[in-house]
Design a protein around this motif. Structure first.
Motif, PDB file in Angstrom:
ATOM      1  N   LEU A 214       0.819  -1.220   0.000  1.00 23.82           N
ATOM      2  CA  LEU A 214       0.000   0.000   0.000  1.00 23.82           C
ATOM      3  C   LEU A 214       0.854   1.271   0.000  1.00 23.82           C
ATOM      4  O   LEU A 214       0.360   2.353   0.291  1.00 23.82           O
ATOM      5  CB  LEU A 214      -0.947  -0.013   1.198  1.00 23.82           C
ATOM      6  CG  LEU A 214      -1.993  -1.130   1.187  1.00 23.82           C
ATOM      7  CD1 LEU A 214      -2.828  -1.114   2.453  1.00 23.82           C
ATOM      8  CD2 LEU A 214      -2.891  -1.005  -0.044  1.00 23.82           C
ATOM      9  N   ARG A 215       2.159   1.118  -0.299  1.00 29.90           N
ATOM     10  CA  ARG A 215       3.094   2.239  -0.449  1.00 29.90           C
ATOM     11  C   ARG A 215       3.293   3.048   0.823  1.00 29.90           C
ATOM     12  O   ARG A 215       3.526   4.250   0.787  1.00 29.90           O
ATOM     13  CB  ARG A 215       2.650   3.170  -1.595  1.00 29.90           C
ATOM     14  CG  ARG A 215       2.654   2.508  -2.962  1.00 29.90           C
ATOM     15  CD  ARG A 215       2.180   3.420  -4.069  1.00 29.90           C
ATOM     16  NE  ARG A 215       0.795   3.811  -3.870  1.00 29.90           N
ATOM     17  CZ  ARG A 215       0.418   4.991  -3.392  1.00 29.90           C
ATOM     18  NH1 ARG A 215       1.307   5.920  -3.096  1.00 29.90           N
ATOM     19  NH2 ARG A 215      -0.870   5.252  -3.243  1.00 29.90           N
ATOM     20  N   GLY A 216       3.198   2.372   1.978  1.00 32.98           N
ATOM     21  CA  GLY A 216       3.545   3.010   3.234  1.00 32.98           C
ATOM     22  C   GLY A 216       2.423   3.786   3.885  1.00 32.98           C
ATOM     23  O   GLY A 216       1.267   3.761   3.445  1.00 32.98           O
ATOM     24  N   THR A 217       2.791   4.495   4.961  1.00 33.69           N
ATOM     25  CA  THR A 217       1.834   5.228   5.787  1.00 33.69           C
ATOM     26  C   THR A 217       2.168   6.714   5.784  1.00 33.69           C
ATOM     27  O   THR A 217       3.276   7.104   6.160  1.00 33.69           O
ATOM     28  CB  THR A 217       1.873   4.721   7.244  1.00 33.69           C
ATOM     29  OG1 THR A 217       1.636   3.311   7.261  1.00 33.69           O
ATOM     30  CG2 THR A 217       0.819   5.407   8.098  1.00 33.69           C
ATOM     31  N   GLY A 230       1.005   7.442   0.918  1.00 32.21           N
ATOM     32  CA  GLY A 230       0.775   6.015   1.068  1.00 32.21           C
ATOM     33  C   GLY A 230      -0.636   5.749   1.552  1.00 32.21           C
ATOM     34  O   GLY A 230      -1.307   6.645   2.070  1.00 32.21           O
ATOM     35  N   GLU A 231      -1.081   4.504   1.424  1.00 31.18           N
ATOM     36  CA  GLU A 231      -2.463   4.175   1.748  1.00 31.18           C
ATOM     37  C   GLU A 231      -2.621   3.262   2.960  1.00 31.18           C
ATOM     38  O   GLU A 231      -3.737   2.852   3.280  1.00 31.18           O
ATOM     39  CB  GLU A 231      -3.131   3.533   0.524  1.00 31.18           C
ATOM     40  CG  GLU A 231      -3.203   4.484  -0.675  1.00 31.18           C
ATOM     41  CD  GLU A 231      -3.905   3.875  -1.872  1.00 31.18           C
ATOM     42  OE1 GLU A 231      -4.127   2.649  -1.862  1.00 31.18           O
ATOM     43  OE2 GLU A 231      -4.231   4.614  -2.812  1.00 31.18           O
ATOM     44  N   PHE A 232      -1.501   2.929   3.633  1.00 32.40           N
ATOM     45  CA  PHE A 232      -1.637   2.027   4.781  1.00 32.40           C
ATOM     46  C   PHE A 232      -2.273   2.724   5.975  1.00 32.40           C
ATOM     47  O   PHE A 232      -2.761   2.057   6.894  1.00 32.40           O
ATOM     48  CB  PHE A 232      -0.278   1.446   5.177  1.00 32.40           C
ATOM     49  CG  PHE A 232      -0.369   0.303   6.163  1.00 32.40           C
ATOM     50  CD1 PHE A 232      -0.763  -0.961   5.750  1.00 32.40           C
ATOM     51  CD2 PHE A 232      -0.098   0.497   7.505  1.00 32.40           C
ATOM     52  CE1 PHE A 232      -0.872  -2.010   6.651  1.00 32.40           C
ATOM     53  CE2 PHE A 232      -0.199  -0.548   8.421  1.00 32.40           C
ATOM     54  CZ  PHE A 232      -0.588  -1.802   7.987  1.00 32.40           C
ATOM     55  N   GLU A 233      -2.302   4.048   5.975  1.00 30.30           N
ATOM     56  CA  GLU A 233      -2.925   4.783   7.078  1.00 30.30           C
ATOM     57  C   GLU A 233      -4.369   4.318   7.303  1.00 30.30           C
ATOM     58  O   GLU A 233      -4.854   4.275   8.428  1.00 30.30           O
ATOM     59  CB  GLU A 233      -2.893   6.283   6.791  1.00 30.30           C
ATOM     60  CG  GLU A 233      -3.432   7.131   7.934  1.00 30.30           C
ATOM     61  CD  GLU A 233      -3.371   8.621   7.632  1.00 30.30           C
ATOM     62  OE1 GLU A 233      -3.778   9.406   8.509  1.00 30.30           O
ATOM     63  OE2 GLU A 233      -2.915   8.994   6.537  1.00 30.30           O
ATOM     64  N   LYS A 234      -5.025   3.953   6.220  1.00 28.55           N
ATOM     65  CA  LYS A 234      -6.417   3.489   6.319  1.00 28.55           C
ATOM     66  C   LYS A 234      -6.527   2.170   7.070  1.00 28.55           C
ATOM     67  O   LYS A 234      -7.621   1.792   7.508  1.00 28.55           O
ATOM     68  CB  LYS A 234      -7.017   3.325   4.917  1.00 28.55           C
ATOM     69  CG  LYS A 234      -7.005   4.595   4.085  1.00 28.55           C
ATOM     70  CD  LYS A 234      -7.391   4.302   2.643  1.00 28.55           C
ATOM     71  CE  LYS A 234      -7.252   5.541   1.768  1.00 28.55           C
ATOM     72  NZ  LYS A 234      -7.522   5.247   0.326  1.00 28.55           N
TER      73      LYS A 234
END
Length: 271
Positions: A214-217, A230-234
């Motif tokens: 997810l390309r990081g946070t 990035g999309e890992f925050e979700k």
């Protein structure tokens, strides 16, 4: 601070877009970022081609075709953006012979670029005592158990974040790994059961791999090499969620300080 998934995302992207390019010059706007004199640095990089770009721990490694490599640490707020635009936080610009460029931005100016002979890289990392790469196929459960046993009294959250124990894990992913493993961040290594150790090991691999996918946070300044968040925050379950409801039990997510660093956890789910 960009952790393993963020640096891995950036280096993979840059390896595709920048490797093979010739450096014409480097414009240095924040001299302390470069750990050489400007004259020495320019001599090292001028007319050099970038052979490949990789990562070790939280360091990006730019291998040049002249026997040198550039170690780049983004620290708290660094960014590496291909064909980005110069702004007030731009520290260094690498201009390539084909007209493209690489921008190194750093709001807090804690990051650095360190030239080192490529043949000396292994010695450098040994001297720094950097721990094993958690996503390496060579890093097995037996290795993880062995490292834990060497520091029996260490608190598991601090242990996971120590680069001399395991490379590349910081606050974000240590919190998420321990939540997924149902382990309280204050637990000591010597008190972990065999099953709990297996779960932590499994979730180290699983969560870091998902974060890279997810390309990081992007919880602060982080963007990837294309300038995108990035999309890992979700996917975050506890990190940065103090006072919010636990996604599993509905209890309240708490935050405590451990060795000067924050730890987010659910007191009900993590024991």
């Amino acid at each position: 601070m960009p952790e393993l998934p963020e640096v891995e995302t950036i280096t993979k992207q840059l390896d595709k877009s920048v490797s093979g390019k010739k450096i014409n010059e480097a414009e240095i706007f924040v001299p302390k970022i470069v750990k050489n004199s400007k004259k020495e640095f320019e001599k090292i990089i001028f007319d050099a081609k970038i052979k490949k770009i990789g990562r070790r721990a939280k360091l990006a490694i730019f291998e040049l075709n002249n026997g040198w490599s550039l170690l780049i640490h983004l620290k708290l707020t660094g960014q590496l953006i291909f064909n980005g635009e110069k702004n007030k936080h731009t520290a260094v610009i690498f201009n390539f012979s084909d007209g493209t460029r690489l921008i190194f931005n750093d709001l807090r100016k804690f990051g650095y670029i360190k030239p080192i002979k490529t043949e000396d890289l292994n010695d450098f990392f040994e001297k720094e005592k950097i721990g094993p790469e958690p996503l390496s196929e060579k890093f097995a459960l037996a290795d993880f158990k062995n490292i834990l046993q060497k520091r029996p009294k260490a608190k598991i959250k601090q242990f996971l974040m120590d680069p001399k124990s395991i490379a590349g894990i910081g606050n974000i992913y240590a919190d998420e790994i321990l939540f997924a493993s149902k382990i309280h961040p204050l637990r000591r290594n010597q008190d972990l059961s065999t099953e709990e150790i297996k779960n932590i090991f499994k979730n180290i691999k699983k969560i870091l791999a998902k974060a890279i996918e997810l390309r990081g946070t992007s919880v602060e300044n982080y963007v990837d090499a294309k300038g995108q968040k990035g999309e890992f925050e979700k996917k975050l379950k506890v990190y940065g969620r103090e006072g919010e409801k636990c996604v599993k039990c509905g209890g309240e997510v708490k935050r405590i300080k451990i060795g000067g660093r924050s730890a987010h956890f659910c007191p009900s789910c993590q024991k």
